[in-house]
Design a protein around this motif. Structure first.
Motif, PDB file in Angstrom:
ATOM      1  N   HIS A  28       0.801  -1.223   0.000  1.00 19.19           N
ATOM      2  CA  HIS A  28       0.000   0.000   0.000  1.00 19.19           C
ATOM      3  C   HIS A  28       0.838   1.280   0.000  1.00 19.19           C
ATOM      4  N   THR A  29       2.120   1.185   0.332  1.00 17.41           N
ATOM      5  CA  THR A  29       2.953   2.382   0.394  1.00 17.41           C
ATOM      6  C   THR A  29       3.995   2.457  -0.721  1.00 17.41           C
ATOM      7  N   ARG A  30       4.539   1.303  -1.127  1.00 22.29           N
ATOM      8  CA  ARG A  30       5.654   1.317  -2.085  1.00 22.29           C
ATOM      9  C   ARG A  30       5.341   0.655  -3.419  1.00 22.29           C
ATOM     10  N   VAL A  31       4.407  -0.267  -3.445  1.00 22.95           N
ATOM     11  CA  VAL A  31       4.207  -1.087  -4.647  1.00 22.95           C
ATOM     12  C   VAL A  31       3.017  -0.611  -5.479  1.00 22.95           C
ATOM     13  N   ALA A  32       1.855  -0.502  -4.862  1.00 18.58           N
ATOM     14  CA  ALA A  32       0.647  -0.127  -5.614  1.00 18.58           C
ATOM     15  C   ALA A  32      -0.268   0.762  -4.775  1.00 18.58           C
ATOM     16  N   PRO A  33       0.255   1.902  -4.293  1.00 15.62           N
ATOM     17  CA  PRO A  33      -0.605   2.787  -3.501  1.00 15.62           C
ATOM     18  C   PRO A  33      -1.799   3.262  -4.321  1.00 15.62           C
ATOM     19  N   GLY A  34      -2.936   3.317  -3.652  1.00 17.86           N
ATOM     20  CA  GLY A  34      -4.172   3.688  -4.340  1.00 17.86           C
ATOM     21  C   GLY A  34      -4.948   2.460  -4.770  1.00 17.86           C
ATOM     22  N   PHE A  35      -4.278   1.507  -5.378  1.00 20.55           N
ATOM     23  CA  PHE A  35      -4.916   0.225  -5.720  1.00 20.55           C
ATOM     24  C   PHE A  35      -5.027  -0.626  -4.457  1.00 20.55           C
ATOM     25  N   ILE A  36      -3.975  -0.601  -3.635  1.00 21.87           N
ATOM     26  CA  ILE A  36      -3.961  -1.271  -2.331  1.00 21.87           C
ATOM     27  C   ILE A  36      -4.035  -0.176  -1.272  1.00 21.87           C
ATOM     28  N   LEU A  37      -5.017  -0.287  -0.373  1.00 27.86           N
ATOM     29  CA  LEU A  37      -5.201   0.735   0.659  1.00 27.86           C
ATOM     30  C   LEU A  37      -4.451   0.437   1.943  1.00 27.86           C
ATOM     31  N   ASP A  38      -4.263  -0.862   2.262  1.00 32.81           N
ATOM     32  CA  ASP A  38      -3.601  -1.218   3.513  1.00 32.81           C
ATOM     33  C   ASP A  38      -3.022  -2.613   3.405  1.00 32.81           C
ATOM     34  N   THR A  39      -1.933  -2.832   4.117  1.00 30.64           N
ATOM     35  CA  THR A  39      -1.310  -4.142   4.228  1.00 30.64           C
ATOM     36  C   THR A  39      -0.873  -4.318   5.670  1.00 30.64           C
ATOM     37  N   VAL A  40      -1.337  -5.381   6.310  1.00 29.09           N
ATOM     38  CA  VAL A  40      -0.960  -5.681   7.684  1.00 29.09           C
ATOM     39  C   VAL A  40      -0.304  -7.055   7.696  1.00 29.09           C
ATOM     40  N   VAL A  41       0.913  -7.133   8.250  1.00 27.27           N
ATOM     41  CA  VAL A  41       1.665  -8.386   8.267  1.00 27.27           C
ATOM     42  C   VAL A  41       1.676  -8.956   9.676  1.00 27.27           C
ATOM     43  N   GLU A  42       1.355 -10.253   9.745  1.00 25.57           N
ATOM     44  CA  GLU A  42       1.471 -11.019  10.989  1.00 25.57           C
ATOM     45  C   GLU A  42       2.209 -12.292  10.647  1.00 25.57           C
ATOM     46  N   GLY A  43       3.484 -12.376  11.058  1.00 26.56           N
ATOM     47  CA  GLY A  43       4.297 -13.534  10.704  1.00 26.56           C
ATOM     48  C   GLY A  43       4.525 -13.560   9.202  1.00 26.56           C
ATOM     49  N   ASN A  44       4.162 -14.678   8.560  1.00 28.87           N
ATOM     50  CA  ASN A  44       4.338 -14.790   7.113  1.00 28.87           C
ATOM     51  C   ASN A  44       3.022 -14.622   6.349  1.00 28.87           C
ATOM     52  N   VAL A  45       2.027 -13.990   6.993  1.00 25.70           N
ATOM     53  CA  VAL A  45       0.732 -13.730   6.355  1.00 25.70           C
ATOM     54  C   VAL A  45       0.470 -12.223   6.363  1.00 25.70           C
ATOM     55  N   ARG A  46       0.069 -11.731   5.182  1.00 25.11           N
ATOM     56  CA  ARG A  46      -0.319 -10.330   5.115  1.00 25.11           C
ATOM     57  C   ARG A  46      -1.803 -10.245   4.767  1.00 25.11           C
ATOM     58  N   THR A  47      -2.469  -9.285   5.385  1.00 27.79           N
ATOM     59  CA  THR A  47      -3.861  -8.997   5.070  1.00 27.79           C
ATOM     60  C   THR A  47      -3.860  -7.739   4.212  1.00 27.79           C
ATOM     61  N   VAL A  48      -4.414  -7.879   3.003  1.00 28.78           N
ATOM     62  CA  VAL A  48      -4.360  -6.820   2.001  1.00 28.78           C
ATOM     63  C   VAL A  48      -5.766  -6.269   1.780  1.00 28.78           C
ATOM     64  N   THR A  49      -5.906  -4.961   1.890  1.00 30.61           N
ATOM     65  CA  THR A  49      -7.180  -4.296   1.624  1.00 30.61           C
ATOM     66  C   THR A  49      -7.051  -3.536   0.309  1.00 30.61           C
ATOM     67  N   PHE A  50      -7.926  -3.882  -0.634  1.00 28.70           N
ATOM     68  CA  PHE A  50      -7.923  -3.273  -1.965  1.00 28.70           C
ATOM     69  C   PHE A  50      -8.846  -2.062  -1.989  1.00 28.70           C
ATOM     70  N   ALA A  51      -8.646  -1.186  -2.960  1.00 22.55           N
ATOM     71  CA  ALA A  51      -9.438   0.037  -3.080  1.00 22.55           C
ATOM     72  C   ALA A  51     -10.924  -0.250  -3.200  1.00 22.55           C
TER      73      ALA A  51
END
Length: 130
Positions: A28-51
């Protein structure tokens, strides 16, 4: 099984694109900001929120700096199986971004392909601004 293969030429150095892409929590900050709104990482799993409001959990499978390749799997009841990889290939002063996804069932193929194309376009735009 559905297989999708998407490529984009990115007018940026491969090392620059790979440095952002390998940062598992920075979609959400470096790769595809705007298309991805948020990314939260816990261990080896990320939760991705799309626009559009879609939220997906993705498990990191492999991170290969030598080959500039990241592999992950979506954890969702939508898929019996899902595996994906992103690879960055140097081509002089620019690079090629390659995204390959395999999944079952193949019913949502058109929707997945549309999201991948939109995502690849967002990645290219972001990386070319950097």
């Amino acid at each position: 099984m559905a297989t999708l293969h998407i490529e984009r030429t990115i007018q940026a150095p491969a090392d620059t694109v790979w440095d952002a892409l390998r940062d598992f929590g920075a979609l959400h900050t470096r790769v595809a900001p705007g298309f991805i709104l948020d990314t939260v990482v816990e261990g080896n799993v990320r939760t991705v929120t799309f626009a559009g409001g879609l939220v997906l959990r993705e498990r990191l499978i492999a991170l290969d700096d030598e080959r500039r390749r990241i592999a992950y799997s979506i954890l969702s009841d939508t898929f019996e199986h899902h595996s994906a990889s992103n690879t960055v290939i140097a081509e002089g002063d620019h690079c090629r971004f390659v995204w390959v996804v395999d999944f079952l069932p193949d019913g949502p193929k058109a929707q997945v392909e549309a999201m991948m194309n939109a995502g690849a376009d967002a990645i290219r735009a972001s990386m070319e601004r950097t």
